[in-house]
Design a protein around this motif. Structure first.
Motif, short mmCIF file in Angstrom:
data_model
loop_
_atom_site.label_atom_id
_atom_site.label_comp_id
_atom_site.label_asym_id
_atom_site.label_seq_id
_atom_site.Cartn_x
_atom_site.Cartn_y
_atom_site.Cartn_z
N HIS A 6 22.47 4.13 -1.39
CA HIS A 6 22.81 3.40 -2.63
C HIS A 6 23.36 4.32 -3.71
N ILE A 7 24.21 5.21 -3.31
CA ILE A 7 24.81 6.15 -4.28
C ILE A 7 25.81 5.40 -5.15
N LYS A 8 25.70 5.67 -6.45
CA LYS A 8 26.64 5.06 -7.40
C LYS A 8 27.24 6.18 -8.25
N LYS A 9 28.54 6.14 -8.37
CA LYS A 9 29.21 7.15 -9.19
C LYS A 9 30.28 6.46 -10.05
N VAL A 10 30.13 6.60 -11.34
CA VAL A 10 31.06 5.95 -12.27
C VAL A 10 31.71 7.02 -13.14
N TYR A 11 33.02 7.01 -13.19
CA TYR A 11 33.74 7.88 -14.12
C TYR A 11 34.01 7.09 -15.39
N ARG A 12 33.67 7.67 -16.51
CA ARG A 12 33.82 6.95 -17.78
C ARG A 12 34.75 7.70 -18.71
N THR A 13 35.64 6.94 -19.31
CA THR A 13 36.38 7.46 -20.46
C THR A 13 36.00 6.56 -21.63
N THR A 56 28.22 15.23 -9.47
CA THR A 56 26.91 14.56 -9.54
C THR A 56 27.10 13.07 -9.25
N PHE A 57 26.00 12.34 -9.13
CA PHE A 57 26.07 10.88 -8.97
C PHE A 57 25.13 10.24 -9.97
N ASP A 58 25.38 8.96 -10.25
CA ASP A 58 24.63 8.29 -11.32
C ASP A 58 23.30 7.72 -10.84
N SER A 59 23.30 7.19 -9.62
CA SER A 59 22.03 6.66 -9.10
C SER A 59 22.06 6.69 -7.58
N GLY A 60 20.92 6.41 -7.00
CA GLY A 60 20.79 6.49 -5.55
C GLY A 60 20.11 7.79 -5.15
N THR A 61 19.96 7.96 -3.84
CA THR A 61 19.35 9.21 -3.37
C THR A 61 20.26 9.86 -2.33
N TYR A 62 20.21 11.16 -2.36
CA TYR A 62 21.02 11.93 -1.41
C TYR A 62 20.13 13.04 -0.85
N LEU A 63 19.91 12.94 0.46
CA LEU A 63 19.13 13.99 1.13
C LEU A 63 20.08 14.81 1.99
N LEU A 64 20.07 16.10 1.78
CA LEU A 64 20.88 16.99 2.60
C LEU A 64 19.92 17.88 3.36
N ASN A 65 19.99 17.76 4.67
CA ASN A 65 19.02 18.50 5.50
C ASN A 65 17.60 18.14 5.11
N GLY A 66 17.40 16.89 4.71
CA GLY A 66 16.07 16.42 4.34
C GLY A 66 15.66 16.77 2.92
N MET A 67 16.53 17.43 2.18
CA MET A 67 16.17 17.86 0.81
C MET A 67 16.87 16.97 -0.21
N ASP A 68 16.06 16.47 -1.18
CA ASP A 68 16.63 15.65 -2.25
C ASP A 68 17.40 16.58 -3.19
N VAL A 69 18.71 16.38 -3.27
CA VAL A 69 19.53 17.32 -4.04
C VAL A 69 19.68 16.92 -5.50
#
Lengths: 241, 441
Positions: A6-13, A56-69
């Protein structure tokens, strides 16, 4: 290897909000070769930047090799980029006034390896991409294919677990494209996970799994043509929203 | 990593030679100006006798007009010199390890060689303790002894330059030279390395170079020698030399060597008692005031650092700051043009801190190269200043150069200048988000 939920990434101007990634979820197992396709602006590169800890990302979780980054410091993320991830870019991104040898040396310098070990790795990596004789050349003295091979040697020298390739053949002709894809396949055969963003259907087809991204979401998954048999690769499937 | 940062910095500097030259020139100019004036100030401020100056004390008494202070606006002010009779009295104290009164006079010197014309020369009259008290090194012979003081003998000590002038160099001990109307035998030749920038032992005459000839103080009444230095008085001092010696005129500097605090306290009591005793004889009618100050205190009190030098050293530091701050824009432009490369380095594992230090090191390399050039320019500038001072004073000013301490200060200033110029650009470049640049390249 890589698990996004559920990764969310928003670019804002000031006036515009661009939802680059929206509820983006994906699991990539160790040793997989995954291609990501999609139209321009669909979020492919944003996904790659987030995956590579360059953004970076705004919300959600990202595990890389099992590690929350999400809670890592800049130093920790830099270390992961240096030791775990290798980047291959469309425009090669070699440093123009560094020789081939010195370009491959850059990530090893930040790892603090002794000179002898760096030299061994650089020579081995350049040997693997067939550029042992060009160590003193500048990038401008090489063809596009050769430059991309230097970029791949730079990745190989770091012995990463994950390679993120952003249209690695985008600037190459068909012969060079085949050469680079063969090289990436060989690297993947040795157990390295590869996630490749590409516009080329031919290149995408050479991956074990093809993802299609549209408007910041994965909308389609091409099932693997062959059963993944590598360590960590079996039983791994893309998770759709 | 530091070596790699330096390599990267040098490569970056070679990439833009014109800009690099401008950056280095600006730092070099700032360092040259600041180092020159700080070095000049340092010449006057540094301890002239390290390890010794703390045991040397300058004695002052308030024999001034009961109606007003030496400096009318400052009731606590004292005349900087002593009268002849007070000096004579203080010389009788057994407490100091060494002591000397002294003054300068101008006399005609008649060289032994007819080829050299007679000339008028400033001569210092002092006691034999003068030479060991002020650590004067000798090339040949030595200072005269106490017997020569007592007699007094017609002996002199000359410096190396005067030895060259009168005797063509070489060992001239025992040779004679005519001064005024008498022949003087050379007792010693001061070593050429003794080249203090100013007469730290004579606080009444201002910062001028030392004399080249010294002779026993006790010849003063014998030869009826009059001072050519500063002389202050508040009473009529008569017409004859004897009247002058017995007057309240102050014209003699007086130094004592006291090895420790106990001796200092004892000596202070002794001098105070002397003044009390004099009060009973009708002298010293002002409130009792005795000052026995260390050499460093006196150098500060007498303001040996010229105000212009003080002001210029401050202004030169401001100039260095302005030079550095002017480079901020240039460095910012230079660094931001390198965003693509920095983005690649970030992608390959460089942390923000590493990128920051890489760029700070580049600024410091500029600072060090500029500083080295600035130091060389400063050496040249100081030699020009020394020549200007020489013309102004009619004598050579030595010691106006960069000593090790000043080289250290110069290196420090170079590093600070580099840091001032580069810290903001380095911070900006390390804060750049790499993601966009990697795609755009």
């Amino acid at each position: 290897m890589l698990e996004m939920k559920h990764i969310k990434k928003v670019y804002r101007t000031e006036s515009i909000e661009t939802h680059a990634l929206e509820d983006f979820s994906l699991i990539v197992g160790g040793g997989e070769f995954v291609s990501v396709t999609g139209p321009s602006g669909s979020g492919k590169t944003t996904f790659l930047n987030v995956a590579g800890l360059l953004d970076t990302f705004d919300s959600g979780t990202y595990l890389l090799n099992g590690m929350d980054v999400s809670r890592l410091s800049d130093r920790e993320m830099s270390q992961i980029r240096n030791r775990t991830i290798g980047f291959v870019f469309q425009s090669f991104n070699l440093i123009p006034d560094l020789s081939v040898f010195d370009n491959v040396d850059v990530p090893l310098r930040y790892r603090g390896l002794p000179a002898s070990e760096r030299k061994r790795r650089i020579e081995q990596a350049l040997g693997m991409v067939g550029l042992s004789a060009r160590t003193k050349h500048l990038p401008s003295q090489l063809s596009g294919g050769q430059q991309q091979r230097v970029a791949i040697a730079r990745v190989l020298a770091g012995e990463p677990k994950l390679i993120l390739a952003d249209e690695p053949t985008g600037n190459l002709d068909s012969v060079m494209t085949r050469e680079i894809m063969d090289l990436l396949e060989r690297i993947n055969d040795s157990g390295t996970t590869i996630v490749m963003v590409t516009h080329s259907p031919e290149c995408a087809e050479r991956a074990h799994r093809q993802l299609h991204v549209f408007d910041g979401r994965i909308v389609d998954v091409e099932r693997p043509r062959v059963t993944l048999a590598r360590e960590g690769g079996s039983g791994v499937a893309a998770t759709l929203n | 990593m530091f070596g790699y940062y330096v390599q990267t910095a040098l490569r970056s500097l070679r990439r833009t030679p014109v800009l690099t030259a401008v950056l280095i020139a600006a730092i070099a100019l700032g360092i040259c100006i600041s180092t020159t004036f700080i070095a000049l100030r340092h010449v006057f401020e540094k301890d002239p006798l390290p390890g010794k100056s703390q045991s040397l004390f300058f004695v002052r008494l308030d024999n001034w007009d009961p109606a007003r202070a030496y400096v009318a606006e400052d009731p606590k002010s004292l005349p900087p010199q002593l009268t002849y009779k007070d000096m004579r009295a203080l010389m009788r104290s057994p407490i100091p390890g060494r002591q000397t009164g002294m003054f300068i006079s101008r006399m005609f010197v008649f060289p032994p060689s007819a080829k050299v014309r007679p000339f008028r020369q400033t001569i210092r009259l002092a006691f034999s303790d003068f030479f060991p008290m002020f650590n004067i090194p000798f090339q040949y012979g030595s200072g005269w002894d106490k017997a020569a003081d007592a007699k007094p003998e017609q002996v002199i000590v000359i410096d190396a330059a005067m030895n060259q002038k009168l005797f063509g160099g070489g060992n001239s001990v025992g040779k004679t030279v005519r001064i005024a109307d008498r022949n003087f035998k050379v007792a010693g030749v001061i070593a050429p390395e003794w080249q203090p920038s100013y007469r730290y032992y004579d606080l009444a005459q201002g910062p001028v170079p030392p004399e080249s000839i010294f002779m026993p103080f006790n010849l003063t009444p014998v030869m009826q020698i009059r001072t050519s230095g500063n002389s202050d008085g508040w009473k009529d001092f008569g017409n004859t030399p004897e009247d002058f010696l017995n007057s309240e005129q102050t014209w003699i500097q007086f130094w004592v060597e006291l090895p420790d605090g106990a001796k200092l306290r004892a000596y202070r009591d002794w001098v105070t008692n002397y003044v009390r005793d004099q009060k009973t004889h009708g002298r010293f009618q002002r409130p009792l005031h005795v000052e026995i100050n260390s050499m460093q205190d006196m150098l500060e009190q007498f303001g040996f650092v010229p105000k212009t030098v003080k002001a210029m050293s401050f202004v030169s530091l401001l100039f260095l700051i302005v030079c550095s701050l002017n480079l901020v824009g240039l460095l910012l432009g230079k660094f931001l043009a390198r965003v693509p490369e920095v983005s690649v380095r970030r992608a390959l594992g460089a942390s923000k801190v590493q990128v920051f230090w890489q760029h700070v090191v580049e600024c410091e390399v500029i600072g060090v190269i500029g500083g080295a050039i600035g130091m060389l320019l400063s050496v040249a500038m100081l030699s020009v200043i020394a020549k200007v001072l020489q013309q102004a004073n009619g004598n050579s000013i030595s010691g106006v150069s960069l000593d090790l301490e000043m080289v250290g200060v110069s290196i420090f200033l170079s590093l600070v200048a580099g840091l001032m110029a580069g810290i903001y650009p380095a911070w900006r470049i390390c804060s750049v988000a790499p993601a966009m640049q990697l795609k755009l390249q």
